[in-house]
Design a protein around this motif. Structure first.
Motif, PDB file in Angstrom:
ATOM      1  N   ASP A 112     -18.519  44.777  51.556  1.00 25.02           N
ATOM      2  CA  ASP A 112     -18.824  46.121  51.051  1.00 25.02           C
ATOM      3  C   ASP A 112     -18.346  47.193  52.018  1.00 25.02           C
ATOM      4  O   ASP A 112     -17.784  48.213  51.601  1.00 25.02           O
ATOM      5  N   GLU A 167     -19.959  52.511  42.289  1.00 24.43           N
ATOM      6  CA  GLU A 167     -20.349  51.095  42.395  1.00 24.43           C
ATOM      7  C   GLU A 167     -19.515  50.223  41.470  1.00 24.43           C
ATOM      8  O   GLU A 167     -19.142  49.108  41.829  1.00 24.43           O
ATOM      9  N   GLU A 187     -17.192  47.211  42.755  1.00 25.78           N
ATOM     10  CA  GLU A 187     -17.387  45.843  42.279  1.00 25.78           C
ATOM     11  C   GLU A 187     -16.134  45.274  41.624  1.00 25.78           C
ATOM     12  O   GLU A 187     -15.829  44.091  41.771  1.00 25.78           O
ATOM     13  N   ASN A 234     -13.932  44.382  44.423  1.00 25.52           N
ATOM     14  CA  ASN A 234     -14.482  43.187  45.060  1.00 25.52           C
ATOM     15  C   ASN A 234     -14.082  41.934  44.293  1.00 25.52           C
ATOM     16  O   ASN A 234     -13.606  40.960  44.886  1.00 25.52           O
TER      17      ASN A 234
END
Length: 151
Positions: free
Chosen positions: A81, A124, A128, A131
């Motif tokens: 993160d 977010e 994500e 990610n």
């Protein structure tokens, strides 16, 4: 002779490709400190199997081994993160300075200002998606390619 294990080389190739697509960065070689940092996330996440037996026997989730693995995964995820936050911040600064969208991350960030609520992503969401692409995509693609090469 010794068996050739292509996974580290495949991971570097895919990690480099995905980092370039997402953030416009690339790593010079396996000794690049930034590459080693990011590779440690991919390798750490791939080596921590939290599923398996605990999915069949949920009581195993209460064991110290499972708890230690879960804590290691939380630490790895916190490092991921932080790295993603740095990279996304770089792309935000590029766009804020009037730069044209050049990467997938730029396009995702552009949706945060969409006038259509159904098309708007939150920070977010962007983090994500990045990610999943870079960390899950690297290991999955390398493993799949390795299996193809083995057969």
């Amino acid at each position: 002779g010794e068996a050739f294990l292509p996974r580290p080389f495949l991971r570097m190739s895919y990690l480099n490709t995905l980092a370039c697509i997402l953030f416009g960065i690339s790593f010079s070689d396996v000794d690049d400190p930034e590459y080693r940092r990011v590779y440690s996330f991919v390798d750490g996440e791939a080596s921590e199997d939290l599923a398996g037996a605990a999915d069949i026997l949920p009581i195993l989730r209460l064991t110290p081994l499972h708890t230690r693995k879960a804590e290691r995964m939380k630490r790895i995820r916190a490092q991921e993160d932080a790295w993603l936050h740095e990279r996304i911040g770089e792309r935000r600064r590029h766009l804020a300075a009037g730069g044209e969208p050049q990467t997938l991350c730029d396009i995702l960030l552009g949706t945060m200002d969409s006038p259509c609520p159904g098309q708007r992503l939150s920070y977010e969401n962007v983090k994500e998606i990045c990610n999943e692409i870079i960390f899950a995509g690297t290991d999955t693609t390398a493993t799949t390619t390795e299996a193809v090469l083995a057969h």
